[in-house]
Design a protein around this motif. Structure first.
Motif, PDB file in Angstrom:
ATOM      1  N   LEU A  79      36.332   9.227  55.402  1.00 49.64           N
ATOM      2  CA  LEU A  79      36.018   9.437  53.998  1.00 49.64           C
ATOM      3  C   LEU A  79      35.876   8.281  53.352  1.00 49.64           C
ATOM      4  O   LEU A  79      36.446   7.218  53.269  1.00 49.64           O
ATOM      5  CB  LEU A  79      37.423  10.356  53.467  1.00 49.64           C
ATOM      6  N   SER A  80      35.027   8.590  52.043  1.00 50.66           N
ATOM      7  CA  SER A  80      34.859   7.515  50.985  1.00 50.66           C
ATOM      8  C   SER A  80      36.201   7.496  50.042  1.00 50.66           C
ATOM      9  O   SER A  80      37.079   8.507  50.298  1.00 50.66           O
ATOM     10  CB  SER A  80      33.822   7.705  50.160  1.00 50.66           C
ATOM     11  N   TYR A  81      36.339   6.501  49.155  1.00 52.95           N
ATOM     12  CA  TYR A  81      37.307   6.520  48.248  1.00 52.95           C
ATOM     13  C   TYR A  81      37.186   7.756  47.511  1.00 52.95           C
ATOM     14  O   TYR A  81      38.099   8.706  47.172  1.00 52.95           O
ATOM     15  CB  TYR A  81      37.322   5.286  47.188  1.00 52.95           C
ATOM     16  N   ASP A  82      36.049   8.361  46.930  1.00 52.71           N
ATOM     17  CA  ASP A  82      35.816   9.374  46.332  1.00 52.71           C
ATOM     18  C   ASP A  82      36.114  10.688  47.170  1.00 52.71           C
ATOM     19  O   ASP A  82      36.852  11.667  46.554  1.00 52.71           O
ATOM     20  CB  ASP A  82      34.299   9.720  45.918  1.00 52.71           C
ATOM     21  N   GLY A  83      35.857  10.556  48.315  1.00 49.12           N
ATOM     22  CA  GLY A  83      36.114  11.894  49.375  1.00 49.12           C
ATOM     23  C   GLY A  83      37.623  12.015  49.359  1.00 49.12           C
ATOM     24  O   GLY A  83      38.073  13.115  49.721  1.00 49.12           O
ATOM     25  N   LYS A  84      38.694  11.075  49.352  1.00 45.12           N
ATOM     26  CA  LYS A  84      40.130  11.168  49.221  1.00 45.12           C
ATOM     27  C   LYS A  84      40.533  11.601  47.932  1.00 45.12           C
ATOM     28  O   LYS A  84      41.585  12.120  47.799  1.00 45.12           O
ATOM     29  CB  LYS A  84      40.384   9.809  49.903  1.00 45.12           C
ATOM     30  N   MET A  85      40.062  11.315  46.963  1.00 45.41           N
ATOM     31  CA  MET A  85      40.346  11.399  45.904  1.00 45.41           C
ATOM     32  C   MET A  85      39.777  13.007  44.959  1.00 45.41           C
ATOM     33  O   MET A  85      40.617  13.450  44.226  1.00 45.41           O
ATOM     34  CB  MET A  85      40.009  10.467  44.760  1.00 45.41           C
ATOM     35  N   SER A  86      38.753  13.113  45.497  1.00 48.27           N
ATOM     36  CA  SER A  86      37.893  14.559  44.764  1.00 48.27           C
ATOM     37  C   SER A  86      37.847  15.451  45.831  1.00 48.27           C
ATOM     38  O   SER A  86      37.549  15.283  46.792  1.00 48.27           O
ATOM     39  CB  SER A  86      36.670  14.199  44.400  1.00 48.27           C
ATOM     40  N   THR A  87      38.270  16.779  45.409  1.00 46.55           N
ATOM     41  CA  THR A  87      38.113  18.033  46.287  1.00 46.55           C
ATOM     42  C   THR A  87      36.549  18.403  46.493  1.00 46.55           C
ATOM     43  O   THR A  87      36.367  18.397  47.829  1.00 46.55           O
ATOM     44  CB  THR A  87      38.850  19.156  45.593  1.00 46.55           C
ATOM     45  N   ASP A  88      35.999  18.191  45.708  1.00 46.15           N
ATOM     46  CA  ASP A  88      34.338  18.457  46.018  1.00 46.15           C
ATOM     47  C   ASP A  88      33.853  17.468  47.062  1.00 46.15           C
ATOM     48  O   ASP A  88      33.260  17.778  47.811  1.00 46.15           O
ATOM     49  CB  ASP A  88      33.558  18.555  44.590  1.00 46.15           C
ATOM     50  N   SER A  89      34.000  16.223  46.724  1.00 44.04           N
ATOM     51  CA  SER A  89      33.562  14.906  47.366  1.00 44.04           C
ATOM     52  C   SER A  89      34.096  15.042  48.649  1.00 44.04           C
ATOM     53  O   SER A  89      33.542  15.045  49.842  1.00 44.04           O
ATOM     54  CB  SER A  89      33.918  13.759  47.056  1.00 44.04           C
ATOM     55  N   PHE A  90      35.445  15.530  49.062  1.00 44.71           N
ATOM     56  CA  PHE A  90      35.953  15.797  50.402  1.00 44.71           C
ATOM     57  C   PHE A  90      35.319  16.845  51.107  1.00 44.71           C
ATOM     58  O   PHE A  90      34.829  16.636  52.248  1.00 44.71           O
ATOM     59  CB  PHE A  90      37.618  16.242  50.112  1.00 44.71           C
ATOM     60  N   LYS A  91      35.007  18.073  50.566  1.00 45.57           N
ATOM     61  CA  LYS A  91      34.290  18.928  51.210  1.00 45.57           C
ATOM     62  C   LYS A  91      32.713  18.810  51.422  1.00 45.57           C
ATOM     63  O   LYS A  91      32.261  18.960  52.738  1.00 45.57           O
ATOM     64  CB  LYS A  91      34.165  20.350  50.374  1.00 45.57           C
ATOM     65  N   ARG A  92      32.152  17.952  50.498  1.00 44.66           N
ATOM     66  CA  ARG A  92      30.710  17.573  50.901  1.00 44.66           C
ATOM     67  C   ARG A  92      30.790  16.438  51.988  1.00 44.66           C
ATOM     68  O   ARG A  92      29.884  16.546  52.981  1.00 44.66           O
ATOM     69  CB  ARG A  92      30.228  16.935  49.585  1.00 44.66           C
ATOM     70  N   GLU A  93      31.758  15.549  51.934  1.00 44.79           N
ATOM     71  CA  GLU A  93      31.613  14.534  53.008  1.00 44.79           C
ATOM     72  C   GLU A  93      31.939  15.129  54.452  1.00 44.79           C
ATOM     73  O   GLU A  93      31.500  14.794  55.364  1.00 44.79           O
ATOM     74  CB  GLU A  93      32.358  13.449  52.566  1.00 44.79           C
ATOM     75  N   MET A  94      33.040  15.930  54.611  1.00 41.63           N
ATOM     76  CA  MET A  94      33.548  16.532  55.726  1.00 41.63           C
ATOM     77  C   MET A  94      32.716  17.395  56.380  1.00 41.63           C
ATOM     78  O   MET A  94      32.410  17.588  57.653  1.00 41.63           O
ATOM     79  CB  MET A  94      34.880  17.421  55.379  1.00 41.63           C
ATOM     80  N   ILE A  95      31.762  18.048  55.906  1.00 41.23           N
ATOM     81  CA  ILE A  95      30.738  18.930  56.329  1.00 41.23           C
ATOM     82  C   ILE A  95      29.968  18.150  57.449  1.00 41.23           C
ATOM     83  O   ILE A  95      29.625  18.507  58.340  1.00 41.23           O
ATOM     84  CB  ILE A  95      29.891  19.545  55.482  1.00 41.23           C
ATOM     85  N   ASN A  96      29.587  16.793  56.911  1.00 43.69           N
ATOM     86  CA  ASN A  96      28.726  16.028  57.886  1.00 43.69           C
ATOM     87  C   ASN A  96      29.751  15.071  58.802  1.00 43.69           C
ATOM     88  O   ASN A  96      29.250  15.095  59.854  1.00 43.69           O
ATOM     89  CB  ASN A  96      28.130  14.789  56.836  1.00 43.69           C
ATOM     90  N   ILE A  97      30.823  14.819  58.467  1.00 39.88           N
ATOM     91  CA  ILE A  97      31.697  14.049  59.345  1.00 39.88           C
ATOM     92  C   ILE A  97      32.041  15.042  60.550  1.00 39.88           C
ATOM     93  O   ILE A  97      32.137  14.379  61.594  1.00 39.88           O
ATOM     94  CB  ILE A  97      33.185  13.644  58.552  1.00 39.88           C
ATOM     95  N   ILE A  98      32.182  16.174  60.294  1.00 35.49           N
ATOM     96  CA  ILE A  98      32.563  17.283  61.617  1.00 35.49           C
ATOM     97  C   ILE A  98      31.553  17.458  62.580  1.00 35.49           C
ATOM     98  O   ILE A  98      31.615  17.173  63.628  1.00 35.49           O
ATOM     99  CB  ILE A  98      32.855  18.594  60.797  1.00 35.49           C
TER     100      ILE A  98
END
Length: 313
Positions: free
Chosen positions: A269-288
């Protein structure tokens, strides 16, 4: 060849060339010896890469036994063919590069080895790579049985790294990307000897699962194109009964509050991914999809976050 890591520019993966399976194996055995990192020592066309009979046997024959003399004969013949290989690559501004792959070869039958050097024009696509490249372990393709299987595997790994999990082609586009543009005039031959062979081979012998859907012509008989879908086998537990991975299931996982609590410290996760719910979900779709092996906390497997009513559907 301790790490057996093959790293190539995506431009080289998409380049067109004709070679046999043994030629490709020898090429990759040499590439796996290159340190491709941006700060790696400079490589020139005088830099040599040695491949021995033992290397080829351990990397590509597995438990199969093969006479050493025959193996050397095969890699010597492969070396000679590689020397004649043309690489054709698309460049910006509608330009095209045509170059040799290999600049020199030293044959050493007494020691059962060959020593190759890469051509100067090909080196920028193998060395000091900063972006737009694909990597995989050489052992991952060690059991593949055809040049088409290896080519498709490289493409699949490249696409997944680019956050693409399906690709659609016309028949001619597919033949071009698979380097069989002037072969297999009949679709039945292309389907049997390239498409189905490569897909079955990858599904049986690698860490990826590939499926295909054929697109029929609007009128008359025959097919106009095809669509490939692919994912890492570790994701099979969240795939449907048809073996295909559903984006809806992945979204239901990342929408799970417990999943967010458990994996909000994921290193991908990026910094935004750890701080923002929307960014978390968007990044996690690809990380998975790219790194399912990284979700390995005890009792926190990906499938455990699926709604109970959705499992197995």
């Amino acid at each position: 060849m301790e790490n057996n890591l093959v790293v190539q520019s995506n431009d080289l993966i998409l380049a067109t060339y004709t070679m046999q399976k043994t030629d490709k194996e020898l090429m990759l055995a040499c590439i796996s010896q290159i340190d491709s990192r941006p700060d790696a020592p400079n490589v020139t066309q005088d830099t040599e890469y040695k491949v021995t009979v033992d290397d080829i046997k351990s990397l590509f024959f597995g438990k199969k036994s093969k006479n050493e003399q025959n193996v050397y004969r095969d890699i010597e013949n492969a070396s000679k063919r590689l020397y004649d290989v043309d690489i054709v690559m698309s460049l910006p501004e509608n330009k095209t590069l045509q170059t040799r792959l290999v600049s020199s070869i030293v044959y050493d039958p007494d020691n059962g080895e060959v020593v190759l050097s890469f051509a100067n024009k090909i080196l920028p696509y193998l060395t000091q790579l900063k972006a737009n490249f694909t990597k995989y372990k050489l052992l991952e393709i060690g059991e593949l049985s055809s040049i088409h299987s290896i080519k498709m595997y490289e493409l699949v790994v490249m696409w997944v790294n680019q956050y693409q999990y399906s690709k659609e082609f016309t028949i001619e586009e597919f033949k071009h990307v698979m380097c069989v543009k002037d072969k297999y005039k009949q679709f039945s031959e292309l389907r049997r000897y390239v498409i189905e062979t490569a897909i079955n081979d990858i599904n049986e012998n690698t860490n990826y699962k590939v499926s295909v859907e054929y697109q029929k012509k609007a009128r008359g008989k025959g097919y106009k194109g095809l669509k490939l879908k692919f994912h890492k086998k570790l994701l099979d537990k969240i795939a449907g009964k048809d073996g295909k991975l559903s984006e809806d299931k992945i979204k239901s996982i990342v929408d799970n509050v417990q999943f967010m609590n458990d994996y909000n410290d994921h290193p991908g996760l990026s910094y935004d991914g750890k701080m923002s719910t929307d960014s978390f979900k968007r990044e996690m779709i690809n990380i998975i999809q790219r790194e399912p092996e990284s979700f390995n906390k005890p009792n926190k497997a990906l499938e455990s976050y699926l709604p109970k009513v959705s499992q197995g559907k």
